[in-house]
Write a protein that holds these residues in place. Structure first.
Motif, PDB file in Angstrom:
ATOM      1  N   LEU A   1       0.521  -2.548 -10.876  1.00 27.16           N
ATOM      2  CA  LEU A   1       1.186  -1.682 -10.036  1.00 27.16           C
ATOM      3  C   LEU A   1       0.476  -0.770  -9.651  1.00 27.16           C
ATOM      4  O   LEU A   1       0.449  -0.538  -8.577  1.00 27.16           O
ATOM      5  CB  LEU A   1       2.912  -0.866 -10.713  1.00 27.16           C
TER       6      LEU A   1
ATOM      7  N   GLU B   1     -14.973  -4.797  -6.845  1.00 29.12           N
ATOM      8  CA  GLU B   1     -16.661  -5.619  -6.701  1.00 29.12           C
ATOM      9  C   GLU B   1     -17.207  -4.169  -7.456  1.00 29.12           C
ATOM     10  O   GLU B   1     -17.306  -3.004  -7.389  1.00 29.12           O
ATOM     11  CB  GLU B   1     -17.441  -5.436  -5.212  1.00 29.12           C
TER      12      GLU B   1
ATOM     13  N   ASP C   1       6.971  -6.138  -9.323  1.00 26.69           N
ATOM     14  CA  ASP C   1       5.442  -6.651  -9.638  1.00 26.69           C
ATOM     15  C   ASP C   1       4.872  -6.439  -8.852  1.00 26.69           C
ATOM     16  O   ASP C   1       5.215  -6.488  -7.920  1.00 26.69           O
ATOM     17  CB  ASP C   1       5.915  -8.006 -10.865  1.00 26.69           C
ATOM     18  N   VAL C   2       3.475  -7.318  -8.327  1.00 25.31           N
ATOM     19  CA  VAL C   2       2.659  -7.690  -7.643  1.00 25.31           C
ATOM     20  C   VAL C   2       2.827  -8.752  -7.300  1.00 25.31           C
ATOM     21  O   VAL C   2       2.571  -9.633  -8.630  1.00 25.31           O
ATOM     22  CB  VAL C   2       1.218  -6.675  -8.291  1.00 25.31           C
TER      23      VAL C   2
ATOM     24  N   LEU D   1       0.760  -1.152   0.049  1.00 28.40           N
ATOM     25  CA  LEU D   1       0.148   0.019  -0.079  1.00 28.40           C
ATOM     26  C   LEU D   1       0.949   1.410   0.275  1.00 28.40           C
ATOM     27  O   LEU D   1       0.179   2.092   1.042  1.00 28.40           O
ATOM     28  CB  LEU D   1      -0.941   0.112   1.179  1.00 28.40           C
ATOM     29  N   GLY D   2       1.518   1.422  -0.653  1.00 29.99           N
ATOM     30  CA  GLY D   2       2.969   2.258  -0.902  1.00 29.99           C
ATOM     31  C   GLY D   2       3.693   2.620   0.240  1.00 29.99           C
ATOM     32  O   GLY D   2       4.481   3.501   0.052  1.00 29.99           O
TER      33      GLY D   2
ATOM     34  N   ARG E   1     -11.551  -1.822  -2.231  1.00 32.91           N
ATOM     35  CA  ARG E   1     -11.929  -1.685  -4.179  1.00 32.91           C
ATOM     36  C   ARG E   1     -13.530  -1.640  -4.149  1.00 32.91           C
ATOM     37  O   ARG E   1     -13.666  -3.036  -4.617  1.00 32.91           O
ATOM     38  CB  ARG E   1     -11.231  -3.200  -4.592  1.00 32.91           C
TER      39      ARG E   1
ATOM     40  N   ILE F   1      -2.734  -0.015  -9.207  1.00 33.30           N
ATOM     41  CA  ILE F   1      -3.997  -0.756  -8.179  1.00 33.30           C
ATOM     42  C   ILE F   1      -3.693  -1.251  -7.056  1.00 33.30           C
ATOM     43  O   ILE F   1      -4.462  -1.550  -6.285  1.00 33.30           O
ATOM     44  CB  ILE F   1      -4.887  -1.318  -8.996  1.00 33.30           C
ATOM     45  N   ALA F   2      -2.639  -1.404  -7.230  1.00 36.68           N
ATOM     46  CA  ALA F   2      -1.963  -2.589  -6.135  1.00 36.68           C
ATOM     47  C   ALA F   2      -1.974  -1.309  -4.323  1.00 36.68           C
ATOM     48  O   ALA F   2      -2.012  -1.894  -3.119  1.00 36.68           O
ATOM     49  CB  ALA F   2      -0.198  -2.378  -6.109  1.00 36.68           C
ATOM     50  N   ALA F   3      -2.178  -0.205  -4.685  1.00 39.47           N
ATOM     51  CA  ALA F   3      -1.911   0.978  -3.696  1.00 39.47           C
ATOM     52  C   ALA F   3      -3.208   0.982  -2.906  1.00 39.47           C
ATOM     53  O   ALA F   3      -3.917   1.810  -2.156  1.00 39.47           O
ATOM     54  CB  ALA F   3      -1.702   2.436  -4.489  1.00 39.47           C
ATOM     55  N   LEU F   4      -4.387   0.587  -3.351  1.00 43.11           N
ATOM     56  CA  LEU F   4      -5.524   0.608  -3.167  1.00 43.11           C
ATOM     57  C   LEU F   4      -5.682  -1.240  -2.638  1.00 43.11           C
ATOM     58  O   LEU F   4      -5.849  -1.623  -2.709  1.00 43.11           O
ATOM     59  CB  LEU F   4      -6.854   0.332  -3.868  1.00 43.11           C
ATOM     60  N   PRO F   5      -6.167  -0.208  -0.445  1.00 46.73           N
ATOM     61  CA  PRO F   5      -6.791  -1.375  -0.428  1.00 46.73           C
ATOM     62  C   PRO F   5      -7.576  -2.586  -1.130  1.00 46.73           C
ATOM     63  O   PRO F   5      -8.556  -2.032  -1.061  1.00 46.73           O
ATOM     64  CB  PRO F   5      -6.866  -0.829   1.175  1.00 46.73           C
ATOM     65  N   LYS F   6      -7.448  -3.623  -0.555  1.00 48.62           N
ATOM     66  CA  LYS F   6      -8.300  -4.389  -0.905  1.00 48.62           C
ATOM     67  C   LYS F   6     -10.204  -4.051  -0.932  1.00 48.62           C
ATOM     68  O   LYS F   6     -11.040  -3.760  -1.743  1.00 48.62           O
ATOM     69  CB  LYS F   6      -8.619  -6.314  -0.703  1.00 48.62           C
ATOM     70  N   ASN F   7     -10.129  -3.367   0.388  1.00 51.05           N
ATOM     71  CA  ASN F   7     -11.439  -3.512   0.739  1.00 51.05           C
ATOM     72  C   ASN F   7     -11.884  -2.336   0.869  1.00 51.05           C
ATOM     73  O   ASN F   7     -13.392  -1.845   0.630  1.00 51.05           O
ATOM     74  CB  ASN F   7     -12.168  -2.694   2.618  1.00 51.05           C
TER      75      ASN F   7
ATOM     76  N   GLN G   1      -8.808 -10.379   2.952  1.00 51.47           N
ATOM     77  CA  GLN G   1      -9.160  -9.970   1.896  1.00 51.47           C
ATOM     78  C   GLN G   1      -7.275  -9.231   2.218  1.00 51.47           C
ATOM     79  O   GLN G   1      -7.154  -8.378   2.565  1.00 51.47           O
ATOM     80  CB  GLN G   1      -9.910  -8.306   2.368  1.00 51.47           C
ATOM     81  N   PRO G   2      -6.319 -10.331   1.741  1.00 50.69           N
ATOM     82  CA  PRO G   2      -5.196  -9.384   1.772  1.00 50.69           C
ATOM     83  C   PRO G   2      -5.133  -8.734   0.899  1.00 50.69           C
ATOM     84  O   PRO G   2      -4.867  -8.642  -0.311  1.00 50.69           O
ATOM     85  CB  PRO G   2      -4.312 -11.222   1.180  1.00 50.69           C
ATOM     86  N   ASP G   3      -3.787  -7.131   1.018  1.00 47.58           N
ATOM     87  CA  ASP G   3      -3.536  -6.741  -0.077  1.00 47.58           C
ATOM     88  C   ASP G   3      -2.658  -6.549  -0.761  1.00 47.58           C
ATOM     89  O   ASP G   3      -1.844  -7.914  -0.797  1.00 47.58           O
ATOM     90  CB  ASP G   3      -3.019  -5.654   0.985  1.00 47.58           C
ATOM     91  N   ASP G   4      -2.172  -6.025  -2.029  1.00 47.52           N
ATOM     92  CA  ASP G   4      -1.667  -6.236  -2.833  1.00 47.52           C
ATOM     93  C   ASP G   4       0.385  -5.777  -2.286  1.00 47.52           C
ATOM     94  O   ASP G   4       0.273  -5.153  -1.809  1.00 47.52           O
ATOM     95  CB  ASP G   4      -1.312  -5.216  -4.124  1.00 47.52           C
ATOM     96  N   VAL G   5       0.841  -6.675  -3.424  1.00 50.89           N
ATOM     97  CA  VAL G   5       2.553  -6.725  -2.373  1.00 50.89           C
ATOM     98  C   VAL G   5       3.210  -6.105  -3.729  1.00 50.89           C
ATOM     99  O   VAL G   5       2.857  -6.764  -4.425  1.00 50.89           O
ATOM    100  CB  VAL G   5       2.896  -7.242  -1.759  1.00 50.89           C
ATOM    101  N   VAL G   6       4.365  -5.249  -3.223  1.00 47.55           N
ATOM    102  CA  VAL G   6       4.933  -4.773  -5.059  1.00 47.55           C
ATOM    103  C   VAL G   6       5.938  -4.756  -4.695  1.00 47.55           C
ATOM    104  O   VAL G   6       6.675  -4.892  -3.347  1.00 47.55           O
ATOM    105  CB  VAL G   6       4.497  -3.185  -4.887  1.00 47.55           C
TER     106      VAL G   6
END
Lengths: 135, 301
Positions: B184, B213, A131-132, A64-65, B194, B186-192, A88-93
């Motif tokens: 890359l 969603e 990448d993600v 998340l930045g 989206r 969209i990765a800055a957005l928390p899943k909750n 709801q696992p957040d993405d990791v860069v």
């Protein structure tokens, strides 16, 4: 009910104000967004991310930045453990950066999340790869 | 002038072959027009039947359009029921042109699979079974379509086969970079966070690829009109989830969107291109995707 007309006027105005305030409070348009419901506290699990480079590199992981891992130049492997929401696992860069781009380099990423199978991915690139991955 | 005469003489002598006329390719989709330009290069001349800014859900071909299609060797259509008039058009032009139907090259999502909200009614107004016709919101689908289009062009123009295949490979490489760039961002957005509240339900493939969603005001087509009860339920859900922004596109009833923003406190997040390309920066497929991703991330962050 007899009395001063002025007094009756004041009493009438007071009654109107008393009755009007709740109506105004209920019907006014709020300028600020409605309150966001407080985030439910969710149990998190640990996720260990291991980066392994094909040649010495600067390795970083961010979520998340925000940087959660940043190595010195010349690192071949590094890992970090972060908490994740399993539902709801957040993405990791992930990122690997090499000092030259003369040849193709690889960055292997191993993601071990509690309660899940280990996931392994390899990314290729010249100079850097980014990448993600999702825990 | 002397140079022109010399060039003519050289060509006439057969030393330089005269360039063949480009393949005329009428397109019923702005996205396919852009893909065709990238894959066909100088060997094709794209004829835009449906232009940017036109609502393709409501488009009907004119007799002039039918005449253009009937003279072509190959016609580009989205398929999956997106062009409600497609069968009538095929009948009208007879056996002349080959129809390249892009939807045949992708694995379609059903409306039940799509990320649209479970409270919504899934009506398909395109006449197909239940396929979501907005396949181009998945970059992987566009890569598949570009490869299939190269093969179709090569069949219609065998001399250009190598050019079409090389162009499609180069385009697909750029699309892979585009998909990574999108991931890359969209990765800055928390899943909750989206949650995409949009005018109509067109971004199901995008939602699937990037974990969003969908909460759509209208149904799958812009001609669908929401009931007041549906709008009320949507407002309640936006409030409950604390959604920060809603997104407009070519909505027919902007009052509904205004009502939603006023009653929920959500802001208008900007305009998304859902049914085709726009103009300016969004006038190409890559530009449209970059515009949509940038708009969504900026509004929901």
């Amino acid at each position: 009910m007899r009395g001063s007309p002025l007094l009756r006027l004041i009493l009438m105005a007071a009654a109107l104000v008393i009755a009007g305030v709740p109506v105004w409070l209920l019907t006014r348009r709020s300028d600020s967004p409605l309150a966001v419901p407080a985030a439910e506290t969710t149990a998190t699990v640990n996720c260990r991310i291991t980066l392994t480079a094909s040649a010495p590199a600067v390795l970083t992981v961010s979520k998340l930045g925000e940087l959660v891992l940043s190595t010195a130049p010349g690192t071949l492997t590094a890992n970090v453990t972060i908490p994740v929401d399993p539902s709801q696992p957040d993405d990791v860069v992930i990122r690997g950066e090499w000092s030259n781009d003369a040849s193709e380099q690889a960055l292997r990423v191993e993601v071990e999340t509690e309660g899940k199978d280990t996931a392994v991915r390899t990314f290729w690139g010249r100079g850097n790869v980014e990448d993600v991955v999702t825990p | 002038m002397n140079k022109l005469v010399a060039l003519f003489l050289v060509s006439a002598a057969g030393i330089l072959p005269l360039a063949a006329a480009p393949l005329a390719v009428p397109s019923l989709s702005t996205v396919l027009s852009d893909v065709a330009r990238n894959v066909g290069g100088d060997r094709v001349e794209v004829v835009e039947i449906v232009k940017a800014g036109v609502d393709p859900h409501l488009f009907e071909p004119t007799p002039g359009d039918v005449a253009k299609v009937s003279k072509a060797a190959i016609v580009l259509a989205s398929g999956l029921g997106f062009e409600s008039y497609l069968e009538k058009l095929r009948t009208a032009v007879g056996n002349g042109p080959v129809f390249f139907v892009a939807g045949d090259s992708v694995r379609p999502m059903t409306l039940e699979e799509s990320a649209c909200d479970e409270h919504h009614d899934h009506h398909n107004h395109h006449g197909g079974p239940t396929a979501d016709p907005h396949w181009w919101h998945s970059v992987a689908n566009v890569q598949a379509v570009a490869s299939a289009m190269a093969a179709a062009f090569a069949k219609a123009d065998p001399a250009g086969r190598d050019v079409y295949l090389a162009n499609a490979a180069a385009f697909n490489k750029r699309l892979a970079e585009l998909a990574k760039w999108s991931r890359l961002q969209i990765a800055a957005l928390p899943k909750n966070k989206r949650v995409l509240v949009t005018s109509h339900d067109a971004l199901g493939y995008f939602a699937r690829d990037y974990g969003f969603e969908i909460e759509a005001v209208q149904g799958i087509s812009t001609s669908d009109q929401p009931s007041s009860q549906k709008v009320r339920e949507l407002i309640d859900r936006i409030r409950q989830r604390g959604v920060k922004a809603v997104f407009a596109e070519n909505i027919e009833n902007p009052k509904v969107l205004e009502q939603i923003t006023q009653e929920t406190g959500a802001k208008t997040g900007g305009r998304l291109y859902a049914d085709g390309l726009g103009t300016g920066d969004a006038g190409t497929y890559e530009g449209m995707i970059r515009h949509n991703v940038t708009t969504i991330v900026a509004a929901l962050k």
